[in-house]
Structure formats: C-alpha cells, structure tokens
Design a protein around this motif. Structure first.
Motif, PDB file in Angstrom:
ATOM      1  N   ALA A  58     -48.465 -37.504  44.623  1.00  0.00           N
ATOM      2  CA  ALA A  58     -47.438 -36.921  43.753  1.00  0.00           C
ATOM      3  C   ALA A  58     -46.551 -35.931  44.498  1.00  0.00           C
ATOM      4  N   ARG A  59     -47.118 -35.203  45.441  1.00  0.00           N
ATOM      5  CA  ARG A  59     -46.327 -34.198  46.149  1.00  0.00           C
ATOM      6  C   ARG A  59     -45.223 -34.856  46.971  1.00  0.00           C
ATOM      7  N   MET A  60     -45.564 -35.883  47.747  1.00  0.00           N
ATOM      8  CA  MET A  60     -44.551 -36.549  48.566  1.00  0.00           C
ATOM      9  C   MET A  60     -43.512 -37.247  47.689  1.00  0.00           C
ATOM     10  N   ILE A  61     -43.960 -37.869  46.618  1.00  0.00           N
ATOM     11  CA  ILE A  61     -43.010 -38.533  45.718  1.00  0.00           C
ATOM     12  C   ILE A  61     -42.037 -37.516  45.142  1.00  0.00           C
ATOM     13  N   SER A  62     -42.529 -36.336  44.777  1.00  0.00           N
ATOM     14  CA  SER A  62     -41.655 -35.284  44.260  1.00  0.00           C
ATOM     15  C   SER A  62     -40.666 -34.819  45.317  1.00  0.00           C
ATOM     16  N   TYR A  63     -41.138 -34.640  46.565  1.00  0.00           N
ATOM     17  CA  TYR A  63     -40.236 -34.249  47.650  1.00  0.00           C
ATOM     18  C   TYR A  63     -39.131 -35.293  47.828  1.00  0.00           C
ATOM     19  N   MET A  64     -39.492 -36.554  47.769  1.00  0.00           N
ATOM     20  CA  MET A  64     -38.514 -37.615  47.966  1.00  0.00           C
ATOM     21  C   MET A  64     -37.510 -37.659  46.818  1.00  0.00           C
ATOM     22  N   GLN A  65     -37.978 -37.443  45.608  1.00  0.00           N
ATOM     23  CA  GLN A  65     -37.056 -37.408  44.470  1.00  0.00           C
ATOM     24  C   GLN A  65     -36.080 -36.241  44.591  1.00  0.00           C
ATOM     25  N   ASN A  66     -36.537 -35.132  45.173  1.00  0.00           N
ATOM     26  CA  ASN A  66     -35.643 -33.991  45.404  1.00  0.00           C
ATOM     27  C   ASN A  66     -34.550 -34.328  46.401  1.00  0.00           C
ATOM     28  N   GLN A  67     -34.774 -35.342  47.236  1.00  0.00           N
ATOM     29  CA  GLN A  67     -33.777 -35.791  48.217  1.00  0.00           C
ATOM     30  C   GLN A  67     -33.069 -37.066  47.748  1.00  0.00           C
ATOM     31  N   CYS A  68     -33.084 -37.299  46.427  1.00  0.00           N
ATOM     32  CA  CYS A  68     -32.303 -38.364  45.774  1.00  0.00           C
ATOM     33  C   CYS A  68     -32.942 -39.749  45.830  1.00  0.00           C
ATOM     34  N   PHE A  69     -34.159 -39.885  46.362  1.00  0.00           N
ATOM     35  CA  PHE A  69     -34.873 -41.151  46.203  1.00  0.00           C
ATOM     36  C   PHE A  69     -35.227 -41.326  44.722  1.00  0.00           C
ATOM     37  N   HIS A  70     -35.320 -42.568  44.286  1.00  0.00           N
ATOM     38  CA  HIS A  70     -35.852 -42.825  42.949  1.00  0.00           C
ATOM     39  C   HIS A  70     -37.004 -43.814  43.068  1.00  0.00           C
ATOM     40  N   CYS A  71     -37.923 -43.722  42.130  1.00  0.00           N
ATOM     41  CA  CYS A  71     -39.072 -44.629  42.111  1.00  0.00           C
ATOM     42  C   CYS A  71     -38.691 -45.880  41.331  1.00  0.00           C
ATOM     43  N   GLU A  72     -38.593 -46.988  42.036  1.00  0.00           N
ATOM     44  CA  GLU A  72     -38.207 -48.249  41.413  1.00  0.00           C
ATOM     45  C   GLU A  72     -39.352 -48.819  40.578  1.00  0.00           C
ATOM     46  N   LYS A  73     -40.572 -48.722  41.126  1.00  0.00           N
ATOM     47  CA  LYS A  73     -41.740 -49.274  40.429  1.00  0.00           C
ATOM     48  C   LYS A  73     -42.980 -48.929  41.229  1.00  0.00           C
ATOM     49  N   GLU A  74     -44.133 -49.225  40.667  1.00  0.00           N
ATOM     50  CA  GLU A  74     -45.381 -49.203  41.405  1.00  0.00           C
ATOM     51  C   GLU A  74     -45.832 -50.640  41.635  1.00  0.00           C
ATOM     52  N   PHE A  75     -46.518 -50.866  42.759  1.00  0.00           N
ATOM     53  CA  PHE A  75     -46.988 -52.216  43.074  1.00  0.00           C
ATOM     54  C   PHE A  75     -48.240 -52.112  43.927  1.00  0.00           C
ATOM     55  N   ASP A  76     -48.904 -53.217  44.106  1.00  0.00           N
ATOM     56  CA  ASP A  76     -50.184 -53.226  44.819  1.00  0.00           C
ATOM     57  C   ASP A  76     -50.068 -53.913  46.168  1.00  0.00           C
ATOM     58  N   PHE A  77     -50.291 -53.130  47.236  1.00  0.00           N
ATOM     59  CA  PHE A  77     -50.584 -53.681  48.549  1.00  0.00           C
ATOM     60  C   PHE A  77     -52.079 -54.008  48.565  1.00  0.00           C
ATOM     61  N   PRO A  78     -52.546 -54.812  49.537  1.00  0.00           N
ATOM     62  CA  PRO A  78     -53.988 -55.067  49.619  1.00  0.00           C
ATOM     63  C   PRO A  78     -54.812 -53.793  49.785  1.00  0.00           C
ATOM     64  N   HIS A  79     -54.226 -52.769  50.434  1.00  0.00           N
ATOM     65  CA  HIS A  79     -55.000 -51.570  50.757  1.00  0.00           C
ATOM     66  C   HIS A  79     -54.674 -50.367  49.888  1.00  0.00           C
ATOM     67  N   LYS A  80     -53.659 -50.454  49.016  1.00  0.00           N
ATOM     68  CA  LYS A  80     -53.314 -49.279  48.214  1.00  0.00           C
ATOM     69  C   LYS A  80     -52.382 -49.662  47.066  1.00  0.00           C
ATOM     70  N   ARG A  81     -52.396 -48.807  46.053  1.00  0.00           N
ATOM     71  CA  ARG A  81     -51.394 -48.840  45.001  1.00  0.00           C
ATOM     72  C   ARG A  81     -50.227 -47.985  45.489  1.00  0.00           C
ATOM     73  N   ALA A  82     -49.025 -48.564  45.547  1.00  0.00           N
ATOM     74  CA  ALA A  82     -47.888 -47.891  46.174  1.00  0.00           C
ATOM     75  C   ALA A  82     -46.762 -47.667  45.181  1.00  0.00           C
ATOM     76  N   ALA A  83     -45.974 -46.655  45.445  1.00  0.00           N
ATOM     77  CA  ALA A  83     -44.732 -46.404  44.700  1.00  0.00           C
ATOM     78  C   ALA A  83     -43.573 -46.853  45.576  1.00  0.00           C
ATOM     79  N   LEU A  84     -42.705 -47.695  45.041  1.00  0.00           N
ATOM     80  CA  LEU A  84     -41.528 -48.148  45.778  1.00  0.00           C
ATOM     81  C   LEU A  84     -40.411 -47.124  45.588  1.00  0.00           C
ATOM     82  N   MET A  85     -40.123 -46.360  46.644  1.00  0.00           N
ATOM     83  CA  MET A  85     -39.095 -45.329  46.611  1.00  0.00           C
ATOM     84  C   MET A  85     -37.850 -45.854  47.326  1.00  0.00           C
ATOM     85  N   ILE A  86     -36.684 -45.705  46.699  1.00  0.00           N
ATOM     86  CA  ILE A  86     -35.443 -46.265  47.228  1.00  0.00           C
ATOM     87  C   ILE A  86     -34.346 -45.203  47.208  1.00  0.00           C
ATOM     88  N   LEU A  87     -33.579 -45.142  48.292  1.00  0.00           N
ATOM     89  CA  LEU A  87     -32.390 -44.296  48.354  1.00  0.00           C
ATOM     90  C   LEU A  87     -31.245 -45.129  48.897  1.00  0.00           C
TER      91      LEU A  87
END
Length: 337
Positions: free
Chosen positions: A296-325
C-alpha cells in the motif's frame, strides 16, 4: 528540503551554475559570471516576460535558462508569455517557444519544456533508432537500440537541494551493494531475491544480456541509494495483462539505503526515473509498474506521482496492482522543479 522562495542558483548538469537576481518585476540571469538576460516581469493570471532591451534577439539558450529558472522557482506556473520583437529560430523549431496569433508574443508551456531532452539526458536519444519489427519468444516487438552505458540522466532537484541522477549498473562496481540491499529484510519481503553474491552475479548477468531490460543505479549527490529495472513492456511477462504499446516501459524499484527513504525522496527519484524514460524515447506513451497489491505504501507514493491503478491481477508468484502513468498526464501535471 530547500525553500524555493530562497532559490538563487540552479546548477546545470553540464557544469555551469545559473545565477539569478529576481525581484517582483525584474529578473537578471548570469551564467558562469557572464550576463545572460535582463527581463521585466509582468505578473498576472499568466507571467509576461519583456526584454529590457526590446530589440534584442536573445539566444535560444538564454530563453531556455529563463524558462527553467521560472518553472523551477514556481512549480505551479504552467505557461510563460514572452514578448519578443524577434524570437530565436532554434527556440521555435524545438518547441521551446510557440508562436501565437499576436505579433511579437510567444508562449512557453511547462508541458512542452520538460519534454526537451537536453541537458537532462547524458547520452543521445535512443528515439532516433529506426523501427523494425521482429518476433522473439513468440512476441512481436520493435528491435531495441543498444543499451547505454554510464550516466544517462542528471538534474538538480531544487526542492530537495540535491542532484538526482541515474547511471547504468556495473556488476563489478555494484554487486556487493546490490547483494546487501537484496538481503535486507525489508527489501526481501517484497522482492524475494535474497541470495549469495554468485546468485546475484548470475541474476544481473542475465538482465545485462537481455535486450529488453536496463538495470540502473539511482544516486543522490552521486551517492548510490537505489536499484531500478526498466524494461520494454511488449516483451515482458506483463504484456498479456494489458494492451501493451510497442514503446511502453515498465519499472521495478528498490531503495536500498535507509537514510534515503521517505515520501519527499520518492517524489524526487520516481519523477526523475519516469522523466528519463519518457525522454529516452519520445515514442514511449506509458510507463507501467506491477507492485505487489498489498504494498500500500508504494502504491500510494505512485498515485502521488500521477500513476493510477488500472486493476489487480495475478502473476504466478504474486497478486499485483497494474499501475499506469501516461505521457500526456505526466507532462501536463509535471511538478519537476
């Protein structure tokens, strides 16, 4: 952190220092002790700039220096209006200045200014590399330019009062610190790449041999503090999870030195990293990342720099948030100073 109201000098990556004497309605700039430009400032809804010698044709570098000073001094300023009898041709050709429908009036837009690659890039643009599509490992993508070596980006962060720079990783120079960073409990929790020196030598060697990845060391005042991986998204494992463009870039980020953590430091290095990737190839339209969805901390930092979270998805090794700028969003809301 520096107070921008107290700003009186701006070091340039090429070595010289830009000095300014600014009052409410005057600005005098000198470079390496030599007078560069004398302006009368007319403040209002937009900032109007008038030469004290109206018939003078200023050099493009003098116009650039004044725009840099004013945009760095006033990060909220989005546009400068220049009043010039004659504008330098180089400034018009590059997009530094835009002609208007009013004779003798020209605009400098923040969103265009920060897209000019020099002097921030230390090496030539890879965007001039010709496009040829190929298929590798079942993926169709452009042939990538040879990787740069050495320093690739440098800018004085006026808010932080420090240089922020990026250089390519050198295994023989950086292996021990990379190993130390990866074996810290905090980093290992998210990267899950703890291991021996030889394991990390092999890890970095594979990335060095991979044309779609670029390993970078982030520095504040030339002190290494972070490791970044920049990759071409079209050839990466992320590509199936969104409509990846041919020149989209992705990033993995690791801050290794504890004393360089904190939101103000993230704002500096993350904006610098994204700025570099957008400048490196003008065809790049998006920068993406896939942090762990529970970071959550990194996602918040990225949102402060204008990234937005497009969605969450599953890699084989982790549940990931797709951040796009997107490129347009980054430069339209550009807070670089």
């Amino acid at each position: 952190m520096s107070n921008l109201n107290d700003l009186s000098i701006l070091p340039l990556p090429t070595g010289p220092v830009l000095n300014a004497d600014e009052s409410d309605n005057r600005l005098t700039l000198t470079l390496e002790g030599q007078p560069l430009l004398h302006l009368r400032l007319e403040r209002g809804e937009t900032l109007h700039l008038h030469l004290l010698a109206p018939q003078q044709v200023p050099a493009a570098r003098a116009v650039w220096a004044a725009c840099y000073w004013l945009f760095a001094r006033q990060p909220e300023c989005q546009q400068l209006t220049w009043h010039l009898a004659h504008a330098p041709d180089d400034a018009l050709r590059s997009g530094l200045l835009l002609a208007t429908g009013v004779a003798g009036q020209f605009l400098c837009e923040r969103t265009l200014f920060w897209q000019l690659p020099q002097p921030w890039l230390s090496q030539p643009l890879s965007g001039s590399y010709p496009q040829q599509m190929v298929i590798s490992t079942g993926k169709r993508h452009p042939v990538r330019a040879p990787k740069p070596r050495g320093e690739v980006y440098r800018r004085f962060d006026a808010r932080l009062g420090a240089w922020v720079s990026l250089r390519t990783l050198e295994v023989e120079v950086d292996l021990a610190r990379f190993n130390r960073w990866q074996n810290s409990t905090r980093v290992a929790n998210f990267w899950q790449e703890s291991g021996s020196l030889e394991q990390h030598r092999e890890y970095l060697g594979k990335l060095d041999a991979d044309p779609h990845s670029l390993t970078l060391i982030g520095c504040f005042d030339d002190e290494p503090f972070a490791y970044f991986e920049a990759y071409w998204a079209k050839e990466d494992r992320i590509a199936p999870f969104y409509d990846a463009g041919d020149y989209d870039r992705g990033i993995h980020m690791l801050v290794g030195e504890e004393h360089h953590r904190g939101p103000h430091k993230v704002a500096s290095w993350l904006s610098a990293l994204v700025h570099y990737l957008f400048l490196d190839d003008p065809r790049t339209q998006r920068v993406v990342a896939e942090p762990r969805a529970d970071n959550a901390r990194m996602i918040s930092y990225m949102q402060n720099q204008c990234f937005h979270c497009e969605k969450e998805f599953d890699f084989p090794h982790k549940r990931a948030a797709l951040m796009i700028l997107g490129r347009e969003r980054f430069f339209e809301r550009c807070g670089l100073a």
